[in-house]
Design a protein around this motif. Structure first.
Motif, PDB file in Angstrom:
ATOM      1  N   GLY A  74       1.467  -0.646  -0.029  1.00  0.00           N
ATOM      2  CA  GLY A  74       0.074  -0.035  -0.503  1.00  0.00           C
ATOM      3  C   GLY A  74       0.956   1.576  -0.155  1.00  0.00           C
ATOM      4  O   GLY A  74       0.378   2.041  -0.743  1.00  0.00           O
ATOM      5  N   THR A  75       1.688   1.449   0.269  1.00  0.00           N
ATOM      6  CA  THR A  75       2.863   2.394   0.646  1.00  0.00           C
ATOM      7  C   THR A  75       3.631   2.685  -0.891  1.00  0.00           C
ATOM      8  O   THR A  75       3.666   3.303  -0.935  1.00  0.00           O
ATOM      9  CB  THR A  75       4.330   2.152   2.161  1.00  0.00           C
ATOM     10  OG1 THR A  75       3.803   1.746   2.586  1.00  0.00           O
ATOM     11  CG2 THR A  75       5.020   3.396   1.776  1.00  0.00           C
ATOM     12  N   ASP A 175      -6.177   8.126  -0.090  1.00  0.00           N
ATOM     13  CA  ASP A 175      -5.806   6.551   0.526  1.00  0.00           C
ATOM     14  C   ASP A 175      -6.424   6.099   0.754  1.00  0.00           C
ATOM     15  O   ASP A 175      -7.384   6.275   1.906  1.00  0.00           O
ATOM     16  CB  ASP A 175      -4.974   7.558   1.612  1.00  0.00           C
ATOM     17  CG  ASP A 175      -4.264   5.915   2.058  1.00  0.00           C
ATOM     18  OD1 ASP A 175      -4.553   5.158   2.596  1.00  0.00           O
ATOM     19  OD2 ASP A 175      -3.140   6.421   3.205  1.00  0.00           O
ATOM     20  N   SER A 199      -4.116  -0.803  -0.087  1.00  0.00           N
ATOM     21  CA  SER A 199      -2.976  -1.962   0.257  1.00  0.00           C
ATOM     22  C   SER A 199      -3.867  -3.552   0.607  1.00  0.00           C
ATOM     23  O   SER A 199      -5.197  -3.637   0.922  1.00  0.00           O
ATOM     24  CB  SER A 199      -2.824  -1.187   1.769  1.00  0.00           C
ATOM     25  OG  SER A 199      -2.450  -2.842   2.887  1.00  0.00           O
ATOM     26  N   LYS A 204      -5.612  -6.393   6.835  1.00  0.00           N
ATOM     27  CA  LYS A 204      -6.346  -5.398   5.766  1.00  0.00           C
ATOM     28  C   LYS A 204      -8.359  -6.105   5.398  1.00  0.00           C
ATOM     29  O   LYS A 204      -7.856  -7.665   5.394  1.00  0.00           O
ATOM     30  CB  LYS A 204      -6.461  -4.550   4.420  1.00  0.00           C
ATOM     31  CG  LYS A 204      -5.154  -4.247   4.866  1.00  0.00           C
ATOM     32  CD  LYS A 204      -5.755  -2.832   5.308  1.00  0.00           C
ATOM     33  CE  LYS A 204      -4.710  -1.275   5.568  1.00  0.00           C
ATOM     34  NZ  LYS A 204      -3.955  -1.573   6.836  1.00  0.00           N
TER      35      LYS A 204
HETATM   36  C1  LIG Z   1      -4.436   4.339   5.801  1.00  0.00           C
HETATM   37  C2  LIG Z   1      -3.176   3.549   5.149  1.00  0.00           C
HETATM   38  N1  LIG Z   1      -2.454   4.066   4.496  1.00  0.00           N
HETATM   39  C3  LIG Z   1      -1.672   3.520   3.915  1.00  0.00           C
HETATM   40  C4  LIG Z   1      -1.109   2.310   4.923  1.00  0.00           C
HETATM   41  C5  LIG Z   1       0.332   1.339   4.073  1.00  0.00           C
HETATM   42  O1  LIG Z   1       0.259  -0.146   2.907  1.00  0.00           O
HETATM   43  P1  LIG Z   1       1.037  -0.765   3.895  1.00  0.00           P
HETATM   44  O2  LIG Z   1       1.055  -1.421   4.807  1.00  0.00           O
HETATM   45  O3  LIG Z   1       0.396  -2.665   2.888  1.00  0.00           O
HETATM   46  O4  LIG Z   1       2.660  -0.301   3.361  1.00  0.00           O
HETATM   47  C6  LIG Z   1      -1.446   1.511   5.441  1.00  0.00           C
HETATM   48  C7  LIG Z   1      -2.059   0.347   5.197  1.00  0.00           C
HETATM   49  O5  LIG Z   1      -0.758   0.478   6.316  1.00  0.00           O
HETATM   50  C8  LIG Z   1      -3.076   2.080   5.922  1.00  0.00           C
HETATM   51  O6  LIG Z   1      -3.218   1.949   7.016  1.00  0.00           O
END
Ligand SMILES: Cc1ncc(COP(=O)(O)O)c(C=O)c1O
Length: 397
Positions: A74-75, A175, A199, A204
């Motif tokens: 997700g990042t 987001d 993500s 999730k």
């Molecule tokens: C609001 C939000 N943005 C971004 C992310 C980042 O996702 P990831 O952990 O898959 O990199 C998350 C999840 O952890 C999130 O809850």
């Protein structure tokens, strides 16, 4: 004499209520998951490829976006979404102070500066009215985009953000990491801005068996751009038009996600039913009323729900009096809970260079002291919810 270990009684078996139990989901889909993983192993194609492409089509269809691009997390999806939306080094991006760190660190990775704003006290989503006032008074130089977070599975006020985007010529980057399947006025999260990030982190609503994410867009050229960016800015093998990164998705993750995707609507529906059960039982116990204002004296205040939003309850969050003591009491009674998030982003040491201090964003700061997420996952049972509420009632005596 033969010693017999005591048989667990019904009460013992019912005692622990985890915040999340992924095992229960796995038990129902185990054979399909293992077959999907075997399919990838048999193909010996592990990165991108047909599984990822099929998932991209399925997620685009689910969200109503024009295109979707599978990526590593997700990042990574947030970074792709920002760069494709035109965010460049030296730009500013408005975002919420009350989210997971990645919402803002992705802005930094795109070379831009986050402009933290406060949240609506009811929903804890980014407060569009406040941003409107702020921009009318003084527009930050090089402001390029707004990044609202659909916190806990409920869309931010997209009507207001569309107005702001139009008035101030800003791109909206969603987001949607916590909001797969959520809607705003019947339109899917992921199709409400120019780009959006999801993500598939294992906790999730739709979760992989490792890290994975996806970015969606309402603009075909941006989909092509993100496809190149996730693969070292490469339009064809070993030719690089710009700097991207390795942000590719594994085929095994795509295969797992494709097994789960047909279940998502039902899983989200069950989360909504659990939220309604929590609401009802908390109200019946005389403990709660949905957040209306800070003057409300109920010890437990579930967050407000926007009538335009279809909430998918990634988390069921309340604002609680004596929150830390309540959390300890729940833990002592083997009930899981979590604080999302204990320190707002503008007060994180990593963002100290922005020069913000305690008191600058008071709603987010108060939320950080009060929020508590209670057990929430599709396979949770009504007796378990009842036990959580009874234990909360016991705490407040
Ligand atoms: C609001 C939000 N943005 C971004 C992310 C980042 O996702 P990831 O952990 O898959 O990199 C998350 C999840 O952890 C999130 O809850």
């Amino acid at each position: 004499m033969k010693t017999v270990s005591p048989t667990p009684t019904h009460r013992d078996a019912a005692v622990a209520v985890p915040l999340l139990d992924l095992r229960r989901q796995y038990e129902g889909i185990r054979e399909e998951i293992l077959a999907a993983i075997a399919r990838v192993c048999d193909s010996q194609g592990f990165i991108l490829g047909p599984e990822v492409e099929a998932l991209e089509r399925e997620i685009a269809a689910l969200t109503g976006a024009i295109g979707a691009v599978g990526c590593a997390s997700g990042t990574e999806a947030l970074w792709l979404a920002l760069v494709a939306a035109g965010v460049q080094p030296g730009d500013c991006v408005i975002t919420t102070a009350f989210s997971f760190f990645a919402s803002a660190s992705a802005i930094v990775r795109a070379g831009a500066t986050p402009v933290f704003m406060d949240v609506d006290p009811g929903t804890l989503n980014l407060d569009a009215a406040l941003i409107g006032k702020h921009l009318a008074a003084k527009r930050p130089k090089n402001l390029r985009a707004i990044l609202p977070v659909h916190l806990y599975g409920q869309c931010a006020d997209m009507d207001a953000f569309h107005q702001l985007a139009e008035e101030f010529s800003l791109a909206i980057v969603e987001d949607a990491a916590q909001a797969i399947g959520a809607e705003w006025r019947g339109r899917g999260a992921g199709s409400l801005g120019v780009t959006a990030a999801f993500s598939f982190y294992p906790t999730k609503n739709l979760s992989a068996y490792g890290d994975a994410g996806i970015v969606t867009t309402t603009c075909p050229e941006m989909a092509d751009h993100m496809r190149r960016l996730r693969n070292h800015g490469s339009p064809r093998r070993y030719y690089h038009d710009e700097f991207g990164w390795n942000g590719r998705m594994d085929a095994i993750q795509a295969a797992v996600l494709r097994v789960k995707l047909p279940h998502l609507a039902n899983w989200n529906h069950r989360r909504q039913q659990h939220a309604a059960t929590y609401d009802r039982l908390l109200a019946e116990a005389g403990l709660a009323s949905t957040f209306t204002s800070n003057a409300d004296a109920s010890p437990v205040r579930p967050l407000a729900r926007s009538p335009e939003a279809t909430h998918v309850f990634h988390q069921y969050v309340v604002r609680a009096a004596r929150r830390d003591e309540l959390r300890q009491f729940l833990a002592d009674h083997k009930i899981g809970s979590e604080i999302y998030y204990p320190l707002p982003l503008h007060l994180q040491p990593a963002f100290s260079y922005l020069g913000l201090k305690a008191g600058d964003l008071p709603v987010a700061e108060q939320a950080a002291r009060e929020v508590l997420a209670l057990p929430m996952f599709p396979e949770l049972t009504e007796p378990e919810i009842r036990r959580v509420v009874e234990t909360i009632a016991e705490f407040y005596g």
